[in-house]
Structures are given as structure tokens and as C-alpha cells.
Design an enzyme around this catalytic site. Structure first.
Site, PDB file in Angstrom:
ATOM      1  N   GLY A 185     134.515  63.311  51.803  1.00 12.36           N
ATOM      2  CA  GLY A 185     133.090  63.792  52.210  1.00 12.36           C
ATOM      3  C   GLY A 185     133.171  64.742  53.576  1.00 12.36           C
ATOM      4  O   GLY A 185     134.006  64.517  54.342  1.00 12.36           O
ATOM      5  N   GLY A 188     131.902  75.589  63.091  1.00 11.72           N
ATOM      6  CA  GLY A 188     132.412  74.395  61.449  1.00 11.72           C
ATOM      7  C   GLY A 188     133.233  75.530  60.515  1.00 11.72           C
ATOM      8  O   GLY A 188     132.669  74.815  59.520  1.00 11.72           O
ATOM      9  N   GLU A 189     133.173  77.223  60.883  1.00  8.51           N
ATOM     10  CA  GLU A 189     133.303  77.887  59.469  1.00  8.51           C
ATOM     11  C   GLU A 189     134.519  76.892  58.374  1.00  8.51           C
ATOM     12  O   GLU A 189     134.659  77.454  57.356  1.00  8.51           O
ATOM     13  CB  GLU A 189     134.307  78.877  60.092  1.00  8.51           C
ATOM     14  CG  GLU A 189     134.251  79.870  58.918  1.00  8.51           C
ATOM     15  CD  GLU A 189     134.084  80.680  59.572  1.00  8.51           C
ATOM     16  OE1 GLU A 189     134.291  82.393  58.041  1.00  8.51           O
ATOM     17  OE2 GLU A 189     134.007  81.661  61.054  1.00  8.51           O
ATOM     18  N   GLU A 242     133.136  76.955  71.807  1.00  6.24           N
ATOM     19  CA  GLU A 242     133.379  75.626  70.823  1.00  6.24           C
ATOM     20  C   GLU A 242     135.178  76.216  70.604  1.00  6.24           C
ATOM     21  O   GLU A 242     135.914  75.204  69.669  1.00  6.24           O
ATOM     22  CB  GLU A 242     132.517  75.475  69.578  1.00  6.24           C
ATOM     23  CG  GLU A 242     132.916  74.110  69.035  1.00  6.24           C
ATOM     24  CD  GLU A 242     133.716  74.678  66.868  1.00  6.24           C
ATOM     25  OE1 GLU A 242     133.992  73.580  66.980  1.00  6.24           O
ATOM     26  OE2 GLU A 242     134.289  75.403  67.642  1.00  6.24           O
ATOM     27  N   ASN A 243     135.243  77.519  69.746  1.00  2.25           N
ATOM     28  CA  ASN A 243     136.518  77.654  68.785  1.00  2.25           C
ATOM     29  C   ASN A 243     137.227  77.141  70.139  1.00  2.25           C
ATOM     30  O   ASN A 243     138.734  77.204  69.845  1.00  2.25           O
ATOM     31  CB  ASN A 243     136.514  79.084  68.465  1.00  2.25           C
ATOM     32  CG  ASN A 243     136.166  79.011  67.469  1.00  2.25           C
ATOM     33  OD1 ASN A 243     136.206  78.294  66.628  1.00  2.25           O
ATOM     34  ND2 ASN A 243     134.679  79.444  67.113  1.00  2.25           N
TER      35      ASN A 243
END
Length: 301
Positions: free
Chosen positions: A75, A95-96, A129-130
Site C-alpha cells: 500500500g 508525492g508525484e 519539499e522536493n
């Protein structure tokens, strides 16, 4: 296990709340906003659009497939982050890879944190984030820093505070963007390192950068060797007459016969000599076997 089931059920309950037009949440002050914003919600993948502010442009297909296999088995362990655009419409913030991998295996929903953010905040969240990720290449990081400076109007000092990096570190990344695009691509593809790039930045002319880059790749030069090559290049620019004079010192007999050593021994033999004719011959070898081979050619033993 009971805790995980409860958490999933809560996500589904919140999902139902979000699909109720009477509970359309548009700001953190709206009714029930506290139940949604900052919580994990199961969102339909079809309700999420890609982020135009995404700084990452390279996605390795094999790594994506591995992640998809992991998600099929375990999951989505870490939820993605989205921002709310409209009723039951969201945009990916971070979250890509998880989003793409989930679509790859045909999932219909994905766990997500919901944020309320405008375009500038979304851009900043996506970029920051990245930047924290470990698998971005140096050029992607540099481009992200530049976008934060240009589009959010941050100074390098404020950017340093925002991303938790030293100002000198940010400067070193940004300087990579002064390299020729061919070299930037070489860094992204792993042909040369950031250290090579930082050294080549000191060469102003793009055509000279390319010439040195080709030498680095062709001769597999280390960063230290590259520093020496750039230093020699700069000295040649500052003292062109000295370089011509130095080149003319090699005697004709050396120019004529030195290559024969390399041809005979099958290694690059370095022959140096002064105008008076005295000098030295350096014969390299990379292993005991090669040493024995060269010895046999020279001594006949």
C-alpha cells in the site's frame, strides 16, 4: 492492525464529507475544515490533477515500477500532499512518484493530506519539499532554488533560512546554471559530477567549457585533474606568449620520435626534453601483468 483499520475507515468517512456539496471547504475557517485540513483522507486519483509547479522532471521508469510493486504489496505508506482547488477537485503538491506508481497499478484512491493553499504557497511547498529529497540531481536542485528566488521573490539569505541550507551551498548550486546546457545535461545524466561542474563554471566562454567537458569525459578526469586543466587554461589566457614560447622549446627529434615509444609499448609514454636535449621518459603501467609485458618488450626477458 486494529489501529490501521480505524485510520482507513476515518479516511473514507472524511472522503464522504468532502463529496457533500453542503460541506464544500474552501478555507481553514469553514465548517468542518478542522476535520479535513491536515488529516489523511482517501482521495480518488481521478479528482487529483498534476502540479504545474513540480520542479522534478526526470522519473526513472525502472524505479517507478519498483515503487509500484511495493505499493501493490504494502500500500501507499506515506500519503501524498494535495491542495484543494474546487469542489472535489485537488492538485498535487508533493508525492508525484507515489501518485504515478498508484495509477500504474490501477488504484482508484490514494491517502492524501489536504492543504488549503494559493498558487504561490503551492509552488513554495512543492519546491521546498522536493529540494529536501535525496534523489534530485544537482541541476534540478539549482533550478528549484532559482524558481524560489524568481517566483517567490526570495533573497539567497531568506532562501537559506527557508530550506535549511547554508547560503554558500545555495550559491554553489545556482552557479551551475551558468554552465552550457550540454554540460548541465551531462551532470543530470551522471557523466560528470557537481564537483566537475563547479570547476568548469570558472571558464567564461561556452565553447571552452564544452572543450574541457569533452576532455573530462573522454579521459575520465577526476575533479582534481579538472581543476589543473582549468588552471592551465586560465594561465594560457593570461600569458599567451609564454605558452607559445614554452611549446617551441621541445626539440625536433623528440617531436618526431617520441610517439614511437607509445606505439611500440602500447601505453601513453610521456617524453619531456629541454632545448639542450636532456630530458626524461616516463612509462606508466596499471598492473603487475602490464609491468611484466613492458619489461619483456624492453629487455627481451
Amino acid at each position: 492492525m486494529a489501529k490501521a483499520v480505524k485510520k482507513q475507515a476515518l479516511g473514507r468517512g472524511l472522503s464522504a464529507l468532502l463529496k457533500d456539496p453542503e460541506n464544500d471547504i474552501k478555507s481553514v475557517s469553514d465548517k468542518n475544515a478542522d476535520k479535513v485540513v491536515g488529516n489523511i483522507v482517501e482521495l480518488e486519483l481521478s479528482a487529483i490533477e498534476m502540479n504545474p509547479f513540480q520542479p522534478r522532471s526526470n522519473f526513472n521508469d525502472d524505479a517507478l515500477q519498483e515503487l509500484a510493486t511495493s505499493i501493490r504489496e504494502l500500500g501507499v505508506i506515506q500519503p501524498i500532499t494535495v491542495r484543494k482547488l474546487d469542489f472535489n477537485k485537488y492538485q498535487l503538491v508533493s508525492g508525484e512518484r507515489r501518485f504515478r506508481a498508484s495509477k500504474l497499478i490501477g488504484l482508484e484512491t490514494v491517502p492524501a493530506y489536504i492543504r488549503i493553499a494559493n498558487d504561490q504557497e503551492s509552488l513554495e511547498m512543492a519546491l521546498v519539499e522536493n529540494i529536501q529529497r535525496q534523489d534530485l540531481d544537482p541541476i534540478e536542485i539549482a533550478l528549484s532554488y532559482q524558481r524560489l528566488i524568481d517566483e517567490i521573490q526570495l533573497t539567497q539569505e531568506k532562501l537559506s533560512d527557508r530550506v535549511g541550507k547554508k547560503r554558500s551551498t545555495i550559491t554553489n548550486y545556482l552557479r551551475l546554471l551558468r554552465l552550457d546546457p550540454i554540460i548541465q545535461t551531462g551532470i543530470r545524466d551522471g557523466f560528470v559530477s557537481m564537483g566537475h561542474g563547479r570547476t568548469l563554471v570558472n571558464v567564461d566562454k561556452r565553447e571552452d567549457q564544452i572543450a574541457l567537458y569533452e576532455k573530462i569525459v573522454g579521459q575520465n578526469l577526476s575533479v582534481r585533474d579538472t581543476e589543473k586543466a582549468v588552471k592551465a587554461y586560465q594561465e594560457a589566457l593570461e600569458n599567451p606568449d609564454k605558452q607559445v614560447k614554452k611549446a617551441s622549446k621541445t626539440p625536433d627529434f623528440i617531436k618526431k620520435d617520441a610517439p614511437r615509444f607509445s606505439d611500440y609499448l602500447s601505453v601513453k609514454v610521456d617524453v619531456k626534453a629541454s632545448e639542450k636535449g636532456n630530458g626524461k621518459i616516463t612509462i606508466p603501467f596499471s598492473s603487475e601483468e602490464e609491468f611484466q609485458r613492458i619489461k619483456k618488450l624492453i629487455t627481451g626477458e
